[in-house]
Design a protein around this motif. Sequence first.
Motif, mmCIF file in Angstrom:
data_model
loop_
_atom_site.group_PDB
_atom_site.id
_atom_site.type_symbol
_atom_site.label_atom_id
_atom_site.label_comp_id
_atom_site.label_asym_id
_atom_site.label_seq_id
_atom_site.Cartn_x
_atom_site.Cartn_y
_atom_site.Cartn_z
ATOM 1 N N ASP A 138 15.361 42.421 11.585
ATOM 2 C CA ASP A 138 15.757 41.397 10.614
ATOM 3 C C ASP A 138 15.235 40.074 11.170
ATOM 4 O OD1 ASP A 138 17.495 40.722 12.656
ATOM 5 O OD2 ASP A 138 19.318 41.283 11.572
ATOM 6 N N ILE A 139 15.521 38.977 10.520
ATOM 7 C CA ILE A 139 14.948 37.705 10.962
ATOM 8 C C ILE A 139 15.396 37.352 12.387
ATOM 9 C CG2 ILE A 139 14.826 35.234 10.511
ATOM 10 C CD1 ILE A 139 13.204 37.012 8.614
ATOM 11 N N ALA A 140 16.659 37.592 12.709
ATOM 12 C CA ALA A 140 17.154 37.266 14.052
ATOM 13 C C ALA A 140 16.415 38.082 15.113
ATOM 14 C CB ALA A 140 18.657 37.517 14.133
ATOM 15 N N LEU A 141 16.233 39.381 14.855
ATOM 16 C CA LEU A 141 15.535 40.235 15.819
ATOM 17 C C LEU A 141 14.059 39.847 15.935
ATOM 18 C CD1 LEU A 141 17.105 43.661 14.812
ATOM 19 C CD2 LEU A 141 17.371 42.535 17.024
ATOM 20 N N LEU A 142 13.435 39.498 14.808
ATOM 21 C CA LEU A 142 12.031 39.109 14.831
ATOM 22 C C LEU A 142 11.825 37.775 15.554
ATOM 23 C CD1 LEU A 142 10.978 40.154 11.209
ATOM 24 C CD2 LEU A 142 10.379 41.292 13.352
ATOM 25 N N GLY A 176 3.225 26.923 6.665
ATOM 26 C CA GLY A 176 1.991 27.216 5.946
ATOM 27 C C GLY A 176 0.995 28.046 6.725
ATOM 28 N N SER A 177 1.233 28.319 7.990
ATOM 29 C CA SER A 177 0.314 29.137 8.793
ATOM 30 C C SER A 177 0.435 30.605 8.387
ATOM 31 C CB SER A 177 0.600 28.969 10.284
ATOM 32 O OG SER A 177 1.943 29.314 10.586
ATOM 33 N N LYS A 178 -0.673 31.361 8.589
ATOM 34 C CA LYS A 178 -0.736 32.762 8.180
ATOM 35 C C LYS A 178 -0.564 33.671 9.396
ATOM 36 C CE LYS A 178 -2.055 31.272 4.078
ATOM 37 N NZ LYS A 178 -1.191 31.316 2.896
ATOM 38 N N TRP A 179 0.217 34.763 9.203
ATOM 39 C CA TRP A 179 0.528 35.655 10.318
ATOM 40 C C TRP A 179 0.473 37.120 9.891
ATOM 41 C CZ3 TRP A 179 1.647 33.651 15.214
ATOM 42 C CH2 TRP A 179 1.810 32.261 15.257
ATOM 43 N N GLN A 180 0.173 37.960 10.878
ATOM 44 C CA GLN A 180 0.271 39.411 10.708
ATOM 45 C C GLN A 180 1.363 39.924 11.626
ATOM 46 O OE1 GLN A 180 -3.290 41.850 11.328
ATOM 47 N NE2 GLN A 180 -2.011 43.435 12.251
ATOM 48 N N LEU A 181 2.323 40.667 11.051
ATOM 49 C CA LEU A 181 3.403 41.253 11.835
ATOM 50 C C LEU A 181 3.080 42.712 12.103
ATOM 51 C CD1 LEU A 181 6.259 40.964 13.079
ATOM 52 C CD2 LEU A 181 7.162 41.738 10.873
ATOM 53 N N LEU A 186 6.461 44.815 16.464
ATOM 54 C CA LEU A 186 7.220 43.695 15.881
ATOM 55 C C LEU A 186 6.737 42.343 16.393
ATOM 56 C CD1 LEU A 186 10.890 45.081 15.818
ATOM 57 C CD2 LEU A 186 9.062 45.350 14.139
ATOM 58 N N LEU A 187 5.518 42.304 16.924
ATOM 59 C CA LEU A 187 4.923 41.054 17.391
ATOM 60 C C LEU A 187 4.014 40.483 16.316
ATOM 61 C CD1 LEU A 187 4.031 42.029 21.073
ATOM 62 C CD2 LEU A 187 6.030 40.743 20.253
ATOM 63 N N ALA A 188 4.047 39.170 16.123
ATOM 64 C CA ALA A 188 3.246 38.492 15.102
ATOM 65 C C ALA A 188 2.065 37.778 15.743
ATOM 66 C CB ALA A 188 4.112 37.493 14.341
ATOM 67 N N THR A 189 0.920 37.844 15.077
ATOM 68 C CA THR A 189 -0.290 37.167 15.541
ATOM 69 C C THR A 189 -0.909 36.401 14.380
ATOM 70 O OG1 THR A 189 -1.582 39.176 15.103
ATOM 71 C CG2 THR A 189 -0.810 38.835 17.356
#
Length: 473
Positions: A138-142, A176-181, A186-189
């Motif tokens: 969830d958002i907290a875990l992410l 506004g930045s773009k990310w891949q989860l 569960l890591l975002a880049t």
Amino acid sequence: MRISRVFVGGFLFVALLVVGFILLLRSCLARYDERTALAPVLYFEKNGKAVLFSLVQYDKTNNYSSRGGITSKSVSSSYFIQQNDPVSGVRTAEEKVKHHSDIKYHPVETMGASKELAWVFIGELMAFDPFTLEKKADIALLENKNPALKGQFPEERRFYLFNDDDQQVYFTANDGSKWQLNTTTLLATPTHYDPEKAPQDAAVQQVEKLQQQNRAAQDSLYKNEYPATLYAKGQITEQEYRCRMTLYASQQKDLYKQRDSLNDVLSALRSRAFHERQRQSAIRNLQRARPSYAQTKTNQDTMVGKWYGLYAVEEWDKLYNRVQHQSTYDETARGQLYLSTYTPSRNGDLLIEKEQATLLSPSSYFLHGGFLLDKTTAMPIRLADPRGYLVVYKDKIGREGKIVLSRLNEQGKPGWTFATGLTEWIDWRYTGKQLFILGADNRELSGTQANALFCIDLTTGKANRYDYFTDRK
């Protein structure tokens, strides 16, 4: 003391009476409660075990009235995740996730399946283990996994995209930045992913650069090496002019040959990119809940070097000879299966050999029929062992016509037939061995709410039904 006992006894009697009245009222209102699945349903396999995962909305009725043909009721909604057996369809587990009052932004919906997790949006991005129903994200875990993005995960569903091709989640952060989860770690880049871009676009740009280089080489050859110009200026002799002219013509011929080859390659790449964008658009349309009946099917396909088409005689006569995946819309057309071959054209298109076509199984008709599409590829479902197709068609014309499903072999003969009893489908999912269909045949439901789940064995055609509304097989 006696008065006290009488008072306590009277209080208990009144309390029991109130509780009994509440339970009686609740039992009367319970028949107006609603349990519905929110499409799509997801399928998972792991260590020899398979499960179906779905998001369920439970509306508990608090007040109900019906006067003058007008019904009104107030409900309290909660959202559950549910696990079902993929063969029998029966519910095997469920967990409550949130109450309606805990959700700020809607819609509440299932997003997609990664390798081991079911991804949903229930007021926030969340993921669950479909086998244990344990919450994995969830958002907290992410935010805990990605400290740099604390406070940056968006609250609204529209800023998230689940990509079925790579099973990754793409999102736009609050800044506004773009990310891949990564749905495993569960890591975002950071990413520049563009869902509208076709894989061939990079190759198209590379070929266009080569075209520019070819034009520059032609210009340079003419400007610096054209013998007639040098001869007119007296810079070379007549004999040298003839020798250079032969060499010039050879170099020019090579450049023209390269130009023509690049033009052919570019035309084919652009054609493929166009078709790929069309396919991706079709996939996105299919992922939306409750597509129209016409969107569930296509009327032609190629398989193992052969072309198959499902058309009525009048449609066949008007059919253009280019292979293209599209659905016919004439609900009165009685389609029949045609078989032919195809050849590639210069620009990469495939052309149907209509003159060589044969009509398979002339006695078989499919009213407003077509080949069922795989929602994850927007391409017809191609069956193996034995090879064939799943064909959908209607049992009669008009709005009340219900969808029938048949397995068709390469010779056009139906293997088994299953009448779904549904005028349209809300969702369907193909696994290779099974087909799962979500639909609604309960008049109390609307929109994307589904009550009927069909689990169909594609070898035998045997189907089991589970009803979310009644929680019964």
